[in-house]
Structure formats: structure tokens, C-alpha cells
Scaffold this motif. Structure first.
Motif, PDB file in Angstrom:
ATOM      1  N   ARG A 116      20.519  48.704   8.758  1.00 19.48           N
ATOM      2  CA  ARG A 116      21.530  47.648   8.911  1.00 19.48           C
ATOM      3  C   ARG A 116      22.715  48.104   9.781  1.00 19.48           C
ATOM      4  N   ASP A 117      22.883  49.378   9.957  1.00 18.33           N
ATOM      5  CA  ASP A 117      23.968  49.853  10.826  1.00 18.33           C
ATOM      6  C   ASP A 117      23.444  50.454  12.131  1.00 18.33           C
ATOM      7  N   ILE A 118      22.223  50.114  12.495  1.00 18.97           N
ATOM      8  CA  ILE A 118      21.671  50.641  13.753  1.00 18.97           C
ATOM      9  C   ILE A 118      21.436  49.485  14.709  1.00 18.97           C
ATOM     10  N   ARG A 119      21.940  49.623  15.906  1.00 16.51           N
ATOM     11  CA  ARG A 119      21.696  48.585  16.923  1.00 16.51           C
ATOM     12  C   ARG A 119      20.615  49.111  17.859  1.00 16.51           C
ATOM     13  N   PHE A 120      19.401  48.611  17.660  1.00 14.88           N
ATOM     14  CA  PHE A 120      18.262  49.069  18.453  1.00 14.88           C
ATOM     15  C   PHE A 120      18.279  48.404  19.826  1.00 14.88           C
ATOM     16  N   GLY A 121      17.504  48.938  20.715  1.00 13.16           N
ATOM     17  CA  GLY A 121      17.414  48.359  22.063  1.00 13.16           C
ATOM     18  C   GLY A 121      18.750  48.416  22.791  1.00 13.16           C
ATOM     19  N   THR A 122      19.583  49.327  22.378  1.00 12.55           N
ATOM     20  CA  THR A 122      20.930  49.404  22.953  1.00 12.55           C
ATOM     21  C   THR A 122      21.141  50.790  23.540  1.00 12.55           C
ATOM     22  N   LYS A 123      21.228  50.825  24.850  1.00  9.02           N
ATOM     23  CA  LYS A 123      21.373  52.129  25.516  1.00  9.02           C
ATOM     24  C   LYS A 123      22.844  52.338  25.882  1.00  9.02           C
ATOM     25  N   VAL A 124      23.372  53.444  25.494  1.00  6.49           N
ATOM     26  CA  VAL A 124      24.768  53.752  25.846  1.00  6.49           C
ATOM     27  C   VAL A 124      24.809  54.185  27.302  1.00  6.49           C
ATOM     28  N   THR A 125      25.694  53.569  28.059  1.00  6.76           N
ATOM     29  CA  THR A 125      25.740  53.872  29.495  1.00  6.76           C
ATOM     30  C   THR A 125      26.974  54.694  29.884  1.00  6.76           C
ATOM     31  N   SER A 126      28.062  54.535  29.159  1.00  4.06           N
ATOM     32  CA  SER A 126      29.231  55.372  29.462  1.00  4.06           C
ATOM     33  C   SER A 126      30.128  55.452  28.234  1.00  4.06           C
ATOM     34  N   ALA A 127      31.013  56.420  28.250  1.00  5.60           N
ATOM     35  CA  ALA A 127      31.950  56.585  27.130  1.00  5.60           C
ATOM     36  C   ALA A 127      33.256  57.131  27.697  1.00  5.60           C
ATOM     37  N   THR A 128      34.360  56.531  27.287  1.00 10.23           N
ATOM     38  CA  THR A 128      35.655  56.910  27.859  1.00 10.23           C
ATOM     39  C   THR A 128      36.675  57.138  26.745  1.00 10.23           C
ATOM     40  N   TRP A 129      37.351  58.257  26.834  1.00 13.43           N
ATOM     41  CA  TRP A 129      38.404  58.569  25.852  1.00 13.43           C
ATOM     42  C   TRP A 129      39.687  57.838  26.263  1.00 13.43           C
TER      43      TRP A 129
END
Ligand SMILES: Cc1cc2nc3c(=O)[nH]c(=O)nc-3n(C[C@H](O)[C@H](O)[C@H](O)COP(=O)(O)OP(=O)(O)OC[C@H]3O[C@@H](n4cnc5c(N)ncnc54)[C@H](O)[C@@H]3O)c2cc1C
Length: 887
Positions: A116-129
Motif C-alpha cells: 500500500r505504500d509502494i508506487r509501482f511503475g514509477t521510475k525516479v528520474t532526478s532528486a534535488t536537495w
């Protein structure tokens, strides 16, 4: 549970542009992500997992090729955090197949309601602090965004398949498959002509099954790998009994072991065993079908020493020749370019025998490299192969591939992780990176990861990270970031560790060598799972050493520094000695301490074989003294080194430094004569000094009888023996001989004062203590005599001494007096070389085959002795003599 049911429970990718705000975002729903979610929830953190795949499983979701299995026994390659899970799930095989492991991970997800807390089919493309908000802003391919306080990459070490580097792939008209992205519905290869490119773990697992299905299988091999039979079947009864008998103890042993599997530390070395004994051990390992066993249990030196390694490698090569009928194919399948274990060996089922099948051909790409892939097949420098299907088993962009594929990961001051890692991954503990606050990696580069049972390493990382986040929150801090100093210290420690094992000697995916253009270096931590765990615990115990914590209203805590300054094996040795809780020598009385040392030395690895070891008697200053002579295996006459053992003028004897004398005899190709000089308190100052001088004179005069070369002798000594060697040089200069060609002083005592910084800094925790040194001095020399140069050579005249090589160790109370002596001799015009051994302690160089990082120093010392004797510095070590009966 059937796989279909597992898949049907997968939640959907959100596909929304709204930003989800959570405490923690995790990327990846494999072994690591699932356990993270479980722990984070329990700790009260709101959490989301973002997962590219359609369901949980990670590695085991993607790698569905025929034959895909684990290669650590499944009962070990399992979670240990949930004792009830351990009873609820029964493994059907010793090495479970991919479908069974995937079902297991689905079972775990269901059991703890994780999906229930997993979003499948979702690819992380970037991350910014976002520095102002102190949050990470995560972007995904679906447009969904996540804002989180903490960003954890559980993206896997082997999850980014390596693209093929061969021209023409896109021209190929047949079917192409990647082992790491095998179609869920399977592939029908019946009647097909199939090519497999790559013979790493996946290829070796898949090839026997592909050969059974295909009409013709052609295997294209660049580098042969060592493979061992898995002997798969039911989980071994004795292992199950051990686990079920005491689960907690079994799991705990794994956690503190070197590779995350509960095997004890092997202490027998190869040269203590006969040929027959070694073969027997090897056959037992071969029959056990257990990678961790054969890598750690045969003999202690196989993973750290080329001689010990060669023996097992040769035995495996013999097996390959025995199985594969065609000699040319057998030769091509035989790995010769790397030590066994330096590259991950594989577990197989019928791999080598598959090459005896009439429908299987091996193409050795070393002899005929692939020129191109064409519309109809593969062309090498010599031939063309028409095929219907190409299977790429070309492995992964390991350890950093999936992390760098999220691009950019932008940390503090707009720095991108790919820039920071342009010359190779930098991290602190393999878990965090300086400049990237609140960013964590599970089993990242710099942690044991792929050199271990990953289930154990994943649980350790997850526990550590979640506990740190909870502690951070409880203390009112909001950010946590590694410091540059801690990270640089970790890089140094990693480099020190990598000299311990043979991994540095192979070009592998451990070092990034399989990916063109990738920076090279050993990426996993080679110091072992248990030691790594204790280091992570030490970081916490030392007030989060190497981390900067900050919180509201300028709250900040930073206990900066390096977590390990000792050489890794020195740290282990000191840890073991501390665990033994030995009484201080000085409380045992002189005879008690001698007896204790004799017993203690029985437990150390036997010294290596040399040409000959003999006993004799020489004349000391007041009577006969015993000596032990170590002669090289090469024809003489050899130069002679007169050696004085350590032991504070009180302990030890002519054979107490036996492994060191053997090692130096081999490395120098010189005779070592270890002198049994008299000891205090029975014979106080100047007995030892006068014996040292008299023995040197006697040996010089009897050089020919001893098989030695005429001309100057050399002197060497460790600790108090270094003191005697130094004094002997002064006496020989002043008393008209004998002629001494050079002096090797290893951690020498040179002066009677105890106020130099090294006595203060290193006086308590590094085995040789201030208290012990006081005791030695008291037994040997009355205060009135202590400034006499025959015991404090630093106070003597130093001009005109023979050239010297002085070794001092960073964590030795005697360090500074050794350096002072070297500097004073140099100031007096003596030719002096110094080795200031970083991270070493007083006994580092004499604990041969225990402190492996001491090898480099002994090589330098041996070279110096050879130079003193007028020989070319380098000597080629004789190959290990393989009979236990050798001297
Ligand atoms: C064939 C094979 C056999 C193995 N056998 C063993 C074994 O016997 N013993 C052992 O210890 N180890 C083994 N391993 C290593 C194995 O990878 C680990 O044991 C373990 O499964 C890793 O778990 P993980 O959760 O860290 O990573 P993974 O299982 O690799 O999961 C990472 C997940 O992250 C996801 N992901 C990555 N990037 C992104 C992104 N940008 N956005 C969204 N999702 C992303 C991936 O889709 C993947 O599902 C094996 C590996 C392979 C390939």
C-alpha cells in the motif's frame, strides 16, 4: 503463493502530478526497500517507495532467465528480522530458483501489508536537495513528485543491466533477450539457433538450460570464470538443524562473520597442510557445493596470498580439464587471468559438462573477437555464426549504475552526484556522501554489499539508517551529512582494506572494469561484514563520528574525524586481543610472562618454509648462547643478517620471532641468525647489549662455517632487539669491528625517557603499553645506568655508524624515539631511510600472515637489507614449497 496472485496485488503507479509529501522516500522495492518500509513504518516515519517494476522483488522481479537462482544457500539468503516469518516460510531447495525467491518477497510484502505504500511503475528520474526547506524533491517518469525529508536509494547493486558494446545490435533481425530483463512470459527456444554472449554468473546459470532447449547453442566467451558445482537439492539437513537449533545464535554468527554466512574464521594456512590434506579439503569443498565455504574454509591464506590461492585455483582448473572432453574447449574455459575469488566465482549445475553436448560450441573471444552483429548473426575475426536468437548475459553496471542513472542527484550547493563521483564513488561507510544531506544508500559502494550475503548486509544497513533517523529526530536534529574528512578517511581505509585481499588483482565488475569508461577501483568494502558492522557501531558510540547534524535555531553537532585510522587487520588483531582480556604481562612475573608468550605463540600461523632451519651455539660475552639459523633455498654463500628478537630484554628467545625470520630470509635471500641473548632480570644491563655485540663478532668470524658470504655482516632487530642492534653498531664502530654493512631497526627502543608524545598517545591501547615498558626497563636497567648509550643509543655518538633503515609504527609508544634516533643519525651524517608505517602497531611487522598489510613494509625492509649487502634490491620470492614437512 502462486506468482499470479503476487502480481495481481501490485498497486498502480500514481500517474499524478501532485506532490506527495512524506518523511522518507525510498527508491526500490527489492530485499532492501521492503525491509526499509517495514522498519520506517515501525519507527513512525511516513514513507513511500518508488519502484520502476510492476511489483516487489527487485533483482528477483527482473532476472527471470532460465536457471536464475541465488548462489548463497537460501536459508542464509533470507530475512532474519521476523522470527515468525522464518517458521512461516519453508524453502524447498538449497539454492532457491528465482520464482521461489520472488514468491518469498511477495509473501513478506503481504505479511506486512507493504504494497500500500509502494508506487509501482514509477521510475525516479532526478532528486534535488532544497536547502531552504531542507527536503529532497524527487521527480519521476510519471510526472508524480515526492517531497521528503530523507531520500534513501535502495536501488540495488546489480540492477542496471550493462548495454552491449557491440556494433550492429540494432541490425539484428532475430530476437534479442537480456538475462537481466527476461520476458515474464518466458521464451520458447525449441528448434532455435541461439547465441549467448557473456559467461558471468547469469550466463553460467542459463547456458545449461538454454542448451537443453535450443537446437544449437553458441557461447561467446570473453573471460572464463571459475564455476563450482552447486549440488542443488533440499536444504542440507545439518544446516537446517543448526539454524533451527538456535536461530538467534546462527543469525548472529552470520552477522559477525566475514561474508555474512555463519562459517568460522579459518586459521590453518596452506603450507601447514600436506598435498593430500589440501586435496582432501578441496574435494570436501567441491562436494559441499557452497561458494562461501570454498572461499573461506579451505585454508586461511587462499583469499589473501597468491601462493595459497594458486593451489585452490589449480585444483579447480584440474576439475575443468577432467570434465570437459575437448582439450581446446577445456583450455578456453580455464581461467588463468585472475586469482580464484578475486572475481565473483559462480555456482553451476552442469555448466562445464554442457560443453560436451554436440549442440554446444564455445567461441573464445580472446582468440577471435566479435567484429559485428549482423542481420543474421554474429561475425568474429575468423567466422560467421547464423543465429535466430541472441541472449545477452553481459552483466550489470554494478554498484553505481542504478544510483547514477537517477540524474541528476543534486546535493548541497547544486553539486551533482555524477560530478562528485566522476573519478569513482566517494562515500562514508558506503551509506552517505559528503555534500548530500539526508541522503542514504543501502549497500552502496564502500560497504561490503556484493562481497557478502546481501540479505545480511541489507538488514545491517537498514537497521543502522533507520535507527540513526529515529535518533536524529529524538535529538531534535533535522539533517545529517557526512563530513569531507570522514569521507576521505573512509577512502583511505578502503584502500588499506583492498591491499588485504586479492580483489585488486582482477579486472571485474567489482572494480568497474566491465563498463567502458567507468572509473576503476575496488568498489565494495573488502574488510568483511563483521568488522564493517563494528565500525558502523563505533561511529554511533563515538557520537556520530564523521557526521554533521543540524536542526532548528542553529543547533549543530559535529564530531569530525576518521573512524578507522588503524590498518584493518591491525584493528582486528587489537580487537581480538582486547576480547581475550589478557592479564598485563607485567603482572605475571618474568617467568610467568615467558611461559605465557610461549603458549601464545603456539596459536600463530606457522612461518613459511625456507631452505633450512638449524640450531647452534655461539659464544656470547660471558658464555655460550643458542642461535637459530634460517638459510634460503637458493645456493649459497649468502650474506648474513644477525637478528635480535623483541621482548623488552626480558621475554622471547632465538625462535620467538620465527615467522618474521623466515619471511625475511625468503624476501632477502640471506641467512638470518637469530641470537638467544641473555635476559633480565636474571642478567641485567649490560648483559643483553654485550651479548649482542659478542654474538655479532662471533658470527662475522664464523661466517664461512655458517655458509655465509665473507665481508661485512648486517644487523637487525625488533623492539628491544632493535635496541641491541643499534647498540651493537655503536660498539662495533668503537671497538674495532666487526664490520657491519647496515642496520635494520624495527620499532627500536632508543632512549630512556617516556615523555615523547607517542608514549602519551599510544601508551594504553595498543598492546605494548607504557606500564609494560616501565616494567621492562625496571627489570633490565637500574635508573643510574639508563643514560648509558649501551641502552639509550640515542645518547651515544652517532657519526660513523653503518647505513640504517628505521621502521616506526604510528600506534606504538616507541614511535617517537625511533624517529628521533633516525633523525639524529641522519644529522650526524649516517645514511638513513625511514619507514613511518601508517596505521600500524608495535607488532605489525612480526605478526607475519596475521597482519597482512605488513607485507609492503617487510618488502621495503628486505630491499634495504639487500642494498646494504650490495645486492639488487628486488628478490623474486621462491614459489611456496608445498610439503608440510618443509623446513
Ligand atoms: C541473478 C542474481 C543472483 C543473485 N544471487 C545472490 C545471492 O545468492 N546472494 C546474494 O547475496 N546476492 C545475490 N544477488 C545480488 C542481489 O542483487 C541482492 O542479493 C539483492 O537482491 C539486492 O536487493 P536490493 O533491494 O538492494 O536491490 P534490487 O533487488 O536490485 O532492487 C532494486 C530495485 O530498485 C529499482 N530501481 C532502481 N532504480 C530505480 C529508479 N531510478 N526508480 C525506481 N526504481 C528503481 C529496481 O527496479 C529494483 O527493483 C544476485 C543478483 C542477481 C542479479
Amino acid at each position: 503463493m502462486p506468482e499470479a496472485m503476487v502480481a495481481s496485488r501490485a498497486s498502480k503507479g500514481a500517474g499524478t502530478a501532485a506532490t506527495q509529501t512524506v518523511d522518507v522516500a525510498v527508491v526500490g522495492a527489492g530485499f532492501a526497500g521492503l525491509y526499509l518500509l517495514y522498519r520506517l513504518r515501525k519507527a513512525g516515519f511516513s514513507t513511500v517507495i518508488l519502484e520502476e517494476a510492476g511489483d516487489v522483488g527487485g533483482t528477483w522481479y527482473w532476472n527471470r532467465y532460465p536457471g536464475a537462482r541465488c548462489d548463497i544457500q537460501t536459508i542464509d539468503y533470507s530475512y532474519s528480522f521476523d522470527p515468525e516469518l522464518e517458521s512461516a516460510w519453508k524453502w524447498s531447495e538449497k539454492y532457491a530458483t528465482q520464482p521461489e525467491i520472488l514468491r518469498y518477497l511477495g509473501f513478506v510484502a503481504d505479511r506486512h501489508d507493504l504494497r500500500r505504500d509502494i508506487r509501482f511503475g514509477t521510475k525516479v528520474t532526478s532528486a534535488t536537495w532544497d536547502e531552504t526547506a531542507e527536503r529532497w524533491q524527487i521527480a519521476t517518469n510519471s510526472g508524480a513528485k515526492v517531497s521528503c525529508g530523507y531520500y534513501i536509494m535502495a536501488t540495488g547493486c546489480l540492477s542496471a543491466p550493462k548495454p552491449p558494446e557491440i556494433d550492429g545490435v540494432k541490425d539484428f533481425k532475430g530476437d534479442i533477450y537480456f538475462t537481466g530483463r527476461w520476458p515474464h512470459e518466458g521464451v520458447n527456444l525449441a528448434g532455435k539457433r541461439v547465441a549467448v554472449i557473456g559467461t558471468g554468473s547469469s550466463g553460467i546459470q542459463a547456458i545449461p538450460l538454454l542448451a537443453e532447449q535450443a537446437a544449437q547453442l553458441t557461447v561467446f566467451q570473453r573471460t572464463p570464470n571459475f564455476a563450482l558445482p552447486a549440488h542443488n537439492g533440499a536444504p542440507p539437513a545439518e544446516r537446517l538443524a543448526a539454524l533451527e537449533g538456535d536461530r538467534a545464535a546462527y543469525r548472529d554468527q552470520a552477522r559477525w562473520s566475514m561474508v555474512g554466512v555463519p562459517w568460522p574464521q579459518q586459521t590453518i594456512v596452506s603450507w601447514q597442510l600436506t598435498d593430500a590434506e589440501r586435496r582432501e579439503r578441496f574435494e570436501a569443498g567441491w562436494a559441499a557445493g557452497d561458494l562461501a565455504y570454498i572461499l573461506t574454509q579451505l585454508w586461511a591464506d587462499q583469499g589473501v596470498d597468491l601462493d595459497g590461492n594458486r593451489i585452490v585455483a589449480d585444483l579447480i582448473r584440474e576439475k575443468i580439464r577432467g570434465i570437459v572432453k575437448d582439450p581446446e574447449t577445456a583450455a578456453a574455459l580455464t581461467p588463468l587471468d585472475h586469482p580464484f575469488g578475486a572475481k565473483r566465482p559462480c555456482l553451476d549445475t552442469n555448466y562445464y559438462a554442457t560443453y560436451n553436448r554436440p549442440n554446444v560450441t564455445l567461441v573464445n573471444l580472446r582468440a577471435e573477437p566479435i567484429k559485428a552483429i549482423t542481420a543474421s548473426g554474429i561475425t568474429t575475426g575468423k567466422r560467421s555464426f547464423e543465429v535466430d536468437v541472441i541472449v545477452f548475459a553481459t552483466g550489470f553496471d554494478a554498484m553505481t549504475g542504478a544510483i547514477m542513472a537517477v540524474h541528476p542527484v543534486t546535493g548541497r550547493d547544486g553539486k551533482s552526484l555524477s560530478d562528485v563521483w566522476a573519478n569513482g564513488p566517494q562515500s562514508y561507510l558506503g551509506v552517505s556522501v559528503a555534500g548530500f544531506p539526508n541522503f542514504f544508500m543501502i549497500t552502496g559502494p564502500g560497504s561490503p554489499s556484493v562481497l557478502s550475503n546481501m540479505a545480511v548486509s541489507i538488514e545491517q544497513h537498514v537497521d543502522w539508517v533507520v535507527e540513526r533517523l529515529a535518533a536524529l529526530r529524538d535529538a531534535g536534529f533535522t539533517t545529517m551529512e557526512a563530513t569531507e574528512a570522514a569521507q576521505a578517511g573512509w577512502a583511505q581505509h578502503m584502500a588499506d582494506c583492498s591491499t588485504l585481499t586479492l580483489h585488486r588483482l582482477a579486472n571485474t565488475w567489482y572494480t568497474g572494469a566491465n563498463v567502458p569508461g567507468k572509473a576503476q577501483g575496488v568498489m565494495p568494502y573488502t574488510g568483511g561484514v563483521g568488522p564493517y558492522r563494528s565500525i558502523c557501531n563505533d561511529v554511533v558510540a563515538q557520537g556520530m563520528l564523521g557526521f554533521r547534524l543540524s536542526g532548528p535555531n542553529g543547533a549543530e553537532q559535529c564530531n569530525d574525524g576518521e573512524i578507522v585510522r588503524l590498518q584493518p587487520d591491525v584493528r582486528l588483531v587489537l580487537g581480538l586481543l582486547a576480547q581475550m582480556n589478557l592479564p598485563p604481562f607485567e603482572t605475571m612475573g618474568a617467568q610467568g610472562a615467558r611461559d605465557f608468550l610461549t603458549e601464545f605463540n603456539k596459536g600463530r600461523p606457522a612461518g613459511r618454509p625456507v631452505g633450512e632451519v638449524g640450531d647452534g651455539v655461539l659464544m656470547g660475552s660471558e658464555g655460550p648462547l643458542p642461535y637459530k639459523l634460517y638459510r634460503p633455498a637458493t645456493p649459497g654463500p649468502h650474506p648474513i643478517v644477525v637478528y635480535f628478537h623483541g621482548g623488552g630484554w626480558v621475554l622471547g628467545d632465538q625462535q620467538s620471532d620465527d615467522p618474521f625470520c623466515r619471511d625475511m630470509c625468503r624476501r632477502t635471500d640471506m641467512i638470518f641468525v637469530s641470537v638467544g641473548y641473555r635476559h633480565a632480570p636474571e642478567h641485567r644491563f649490560p648483559a643483553a647489549a654485550e651479548d649482542g655485540y659478542a654474538a655479532t663478532r662471533w658470527i662475522a668470524e664464523h661466517a664461512a662455517e655458517l655458509g655465509g658470504k665473507a665481508g661485512p655482516v648486517l644487523v637487525a632487530g625488533w623492539s628491544a632487539g632493535g635496541n641491541i642492534a643499534a647498540v651493537t653498531c655503536q660498539l662495533a664502530r668503537d671497538r674495532g669491528g666487526p664490520e657491519i654493512g647496515g642496520q635494520l631497526l624495527l620499532c627500536p627502543v632508543t632512549d630512556c625517557t617516556f615523555d615523547r608524545p607517542s608514549y602519551v598517545d599510544n601508551g594504553a591501547n595498543y598492546f605494548v603499553t607504557r606500564g609494560l615498558m616501565f616494567w621492562f626497563w625496571d627489570l633490565y636497567c637500574s635508573p643510574a645506568d639508563r643514560t648509558d648509550p649501551r641502552v639509550s643509543p640515542l645518547r651515544g655518538k652517532l657519526a660513523g655508524l653503518p647505513p640504517a633503515f628505521v621502521t616506526t609504527c604510528e600506534f606504538d609508544p616507541l614511535r617517537d624515539e625511533g624517529i628521533a634516533y633516525a633523525e639524529a643519525m641522519a644529522a650526524s651524517g649516517v645514511a638513513v631511510e625511514q619507514l613511518k608505517a601508517r596505521g600500524h602497531f608495535h607488532s605489525s611487522f612480526t605478526m607475519v600472515d596475521v597482519v597482512i598489510t605488513g607485507v609492503g613494509g617487510r618488502i621495503k625492509m628486505a630491499e634495504a637489507l639487500r642494498r646494504f649487502a650490495g645486492l639488487p634490491p628486488e628478490v623474486k620470492l621462491p614459489p611456496q614449497k608445498l610439503d608440510a614437512a618443509a623446513s
